[in-house]
Design an enzyme around this catalytic site. Structure first.
Site, PDB file in Angstrom:
ATOM      1  CG  ASP A   1      -2.175   0.841   0.973  1.00 25.13           C
ATOM      2  OD1 ASP A   1      -3.196   0.636   1.627  1.00 25.13           O
ATOM      3  OD2 ASP A   1      -2.103   1.733   0.084  1.00 25.13           O
TER       4      ASP A   1
HETATM    5  C1  GLC Z   1      -4.302   4.299  -0.234  1.00 26.08           C
HETATM    6  C2  GLC Z   1      -5.202   3.138   0.167  1.00 26.08           C
HETATM    7  C3  GLC Z   1      -5.269   2.042  -0.864  1.00 26.08           C
HETATM    8  C4  GLC Z   1      -5.158   2.640  -2.249  1.00 26.08           C
HETATM    9  C5  GLC Z   1      -3.756   3.216  -2.385  1.00 26.08           C
HETATM   10  C6  GLC Z   1      -3.527   3.872  -3.754  1.00 26.08           C
HETATM   11  O1  GLC Z   1      -3.537   4.696   0.861  1.00 26.08           O
HETATM   12  O2  GLC Z   1      -4.962   2.519   1.421  1.00 26.08           O
HETATM   13  O3  GLC Z   1      -6.516   1.344  -0.659  1.00 26.08           O
HETATM   14  O4  GLC Z   1      -5.379   1.639  -3.236  1.00 26.08           O
HETATM   15  O5  GLC Z   1      -3.450   4.127  -1.348  1.00 26.08           O
HETATM   16  O6  GLC Z   1      -4.315   5.017  -3.852  1.00 26.08           O
END
Ligand code: GLC
Length: 724
Positions: free
Chosen positions: A267
């Site tokens: 993430d």
């Molecule tokens: C965010 C979220 C994740 C998302 C990623 C890209 O922090 O936790 O669900 O897909 O970043 O935007």
């Protein structure tokens, strides 16, 4: 391109090119991006060179055929081996045509419509140049304080697994290699991100491995069994180790035990955050722990590109780990056909026709209708067009109907509630005023609202949470409606007219001051682009509500986490209630509204519950059935739910567990027999030694309209499954 050609590319890559292939940055770093020109600032901040960007493997947040094509074209001109970029983005519940938030879709109990919503999202995204979506989010949720419950389909692992499979089917279709109008799915957040202590985002998750496997992992596994191409790591710890550095979770369970050989992406910043977690001393150790745990792509931080090459050269990281990660990424590019056609489905002309087209809007409207849940109705809904209606509240004329994860969706495209009501009534007999803002009073607005209400026969209040009051990092310790809205209800209630409340919110709320004051309450969540029409269809009776809660509404926040499939404890609170039992002094144990609850404009009866035998062995099955009748005077859909209780287990077993459901349409007076097959397999659970098996013993089945209702059907399993 055959596999060996992909391996041939790997062989030609320098170690630096391999490491850079594992980096994912946002579009602003890329030539051809609409945001280009900001490259120098963030790049210096990130401590990376332009060449690293030219070697990178994927981009976060690229969308729009023209932009994606220009980024890809510019990249291919600079990438020595001509390796195309993967374009990844958050398309959670729609691309430009926004569907209801996933928690609302969970309340539809309609996996076919869920699949259709993902298919439409994939078609709009792929024509706009997206290759991978960071969805479905399948985190099991039991705590409405957490801001991201709106992104999940709810508190039950069986229901979540059913939706996980449907979303993956919709996003990916049958064959990503040939279906250019689909996108690869990425199930998230692995694992158990929905269980942070205190309901506070990014907080510690701590539970037994048994509970993790029993309740939290099934939906991820279901997505992967359906062929989901990617997995995203969670921000949180799992058994005291952050997921992105958790070898036991990622390499031993996900890869070795489950056999997942697809791409794992961290993430946003989660690799570098292992330093903040205190399990990595610096970025080099963060890189080492993540690659050893099996994380292939590092999203939005640069531990890999700054340290992996040296770690391999120093022999601290085995080069085959690096090669394996690069190969998984190259194979995904190959599967998506990007080596042959780096632009895949991107098409500016088709994009214009497809995006927000009428059929997509109609599908969004249909799913929004099915996702709303009628929580109370003292015979005031549906309205009749000749009634004079006062539509009042901060959501009466608001476009904030898309929820916090709508990304490319725009509020300007949303059908407001007032638009829906005006279309339905042709603007006659309709008086609108704001009443107040979401959290603040507005000078003179209360008075205006009272004046508006005086002109009407009935009052419809459009209330709720701003979409920035849920979503990522948007947790609330007080889950009531904002005080000013509760005052507005009270004020208008004094006029003595029927009051219906329509709720727009991203979490189950503490409905005190709402459900006790209003004559009717319709939960609309964030209903998406067609929300105004969908709710008008329901409020004026052209459609009949059929949603059922996929997450409990607590009596008060003091109860959370509260969920239907809890354990009895050694001192259950039974009637007559005695002093020393599991209870609160000041509130009930039960939630205000339980999992599976939802009303209709008609009524249904459940008769003749039957089970085909009172005992069976592991080679046989039973059939549990009931006859459902529409006993009202309008057609309606009913979600018939099938639960099982294991009376005695090797470990404690839930009061009941959802094992099946059927959504059925019945005309007034129509009856239909509904049957569910009982198999030994559905009675298996994780024992204390983590073996997954059933036990011979006594069970009770329930078939009913929600998790609280249903005649008990007793049966026993005489022999459990024996692996030969
Ligand atoms: C965010 C979220 C994740 C998302 C990623 C890209 O922090 O936790 O669900 O897909 O970043 O935007």
């Amino acid at each position: 391109m055959t596999k060996n050609k992909v391996e041939a590319i790997l062989e030609e890559m320098t170690r630096e090119e391999k490491v850079d292939q594992l980096m994912q940055l946002a579009t602003l770093f890329y030539e051809g991006s609409r945001q280009k020109g900001k490259i120098t600032g963030p790049m210096e901040e990130m401590g990376i060179e332009l060449n690293t960007v030219h070697n990178s493997g994927s981009v976060l947040g690229g969308a729009g055929a023209e932009e994606v094509k220009s980024i890809q074209k510019a990249h291919l001109e600079k990438n020595r081996l001509g390796i195309p970029l993967l374009m990844m983005a958050d398309i959670i519940h729609g691309f430009k045509t926004i569907f209801p938030v996933p928690l609302a879709i969970g309340c539809s109990w309609d996996t076919d419509l869920a699949e259709m919503s993902a298919e439409i999202a994939a078609k709009e995204a792929s024509v706009s140049g997206v290759h991978v979506t960071f969805a479905p989010m399948v985190d099991l949720v039991r705590d409405p304080r957490w801001g991201r419950v709106m992104e999940s389909t709810g508190e039950d692992s069986f229901l979540n697994a059913s939706f996980a499979k449907a979303f993956v089917r919709g996003f990916q279709g049958e064959n990503l290699e040939t279906d250019m109008d689909r996108v690869a799915a990425c199930v998230k957040h692995f694992a158990a991100y929905g269980a942070p202590a205190g309901g506070r985002d990014y907080n510690t998750v701590d539970m037994s491995e048994r509970e993790l496997r029993e309740s939290y992992l099934p939906a991820y596994k279901a997505a992967l069994d359906e062929g989901c191409e990617m997995v995203m790591t969670a921000f949180n710890t799992v058994d005291s180790i952050p997921a992105s550095a958790n070898k036991k979770l990622m390499r031993h369970l996900l890869r070795d035990e489950w056999g997942f050989d697809g791409v794992i992406i961290s993430d946003w910043g989660a690799v570098k955050e292992t330093i903040a977690h205190g399990v990595a001393a610096d970025e080099a150790e963060a890189a080492q722990k993540a690659i050893e745990a099996g994380v292939d792509i590092e999203m939005m931080t640069t531990c890999y590109v700054k340290h992996l090459k040296r770690l391999v050269e120093e022999g601290k990281v085995d080069e085959h780990l690096l090669d394996d990660s690069v190969l998984r990424i190259l194979k995904l590019k190959e599967k998506l056909g990007l080596f042959e056609n780096p632009y895949r489905g991107a098409d500016e002309e088709k994009e214009k026709e497809l995006i927000l087209c009428e059929s997509h809007r109609q599908s969004a409207r249909e799913l929004a209708v099915k996702s709303c849940v009628l929580l109370k109705n003292e015979s005031v809904l549906p309205l009749h067009k000749e009634q004079k209606v006062a539509l009042i509240g901060p959501f009466a004329e608001s476009g904030d109907l898309l929820g916090p994860w709508s990304w490319q969706g725009s509020k300007e495209d949303a059908v407001k509630l007032s638009d829906g009501f005006k279309t339905k009534t042709k603007g006659e007999n309709l008086f609108i005023s704001r009443g107040c803002d979401i959290v603040t009073a507005l000078e003179g607005e209360f008075e205006k609202a009272v004046e508006t209400a005086r002109k009407a026969d009935v009052i419809v209040l459009a209330l709720g949470e701003h979409s920035k009051m849920s979503g990522e990092a948007k947790c609330r310790a007080d889950i009531r409606l904002p005080e000013v809205q509760l005052e507005l209800i009270k004020k208008l209630k004094e006029l003595g007219k029927p009051v219906s409340v329509i709720l727009f919110n991203g979490r189950p709320l503490d409905l005190h001051g709402v459900i006790d004051e209003a004559d009717a309450v319709l939960e609309a969540w964030y209903p998406g682009t067609e929300g105004g029409h969908a709710i008008a269809d329901l409020v004026y009776g052209d459609k009949n509500p059929s949603g059922k809660l996929s997450m409990s509404f607590p009596y008060s926040v003091g109860q959370v986490p509260v969920y239907y499939n809890a354990y009895t404890t050694g001192r259950p609170k039974l009637e007559p209630v005695t002093e020393y039992v599991s209870k609160y002094l000041d509130i009930p144990n039960e939630p205000l509204l339980q999992f599976g609850f939802g009303l209709s404009y008609t009524t249904f009866s459940y008769n003749e519950p039957q089970i085909s035998a009172d005992a069976f062995n592991s080679q046989e099955t039973l059939s549990a059935s009931v006859t459902v009748t529409n006993t009202g005077d309008v057609p309606g859909e009913e979600v018939v739910q099938f639960y099982v209780r294991d009376v005695t287990g090797e470990v404690v077993r839930p009061l009941k567990e959802l094992k099946g459901f059927k959504k059925m349409y019945l005309e007034p007076g129509q009856s239909e027999k509904v049957s569910f097959t009982v198999s030994e397999e559905m009675l298996r659970y994780h024992h204390s030694d983590l073996t997954f098996k059933s036990d011979p013993g006594e069970f009770v089945a329930f078939i009913g309209p929600d998790s609280n209702t249903g005649e008990p059907l007793n049966f026993s399993l005489t022999s459990s499954f024996q692996r030969v």
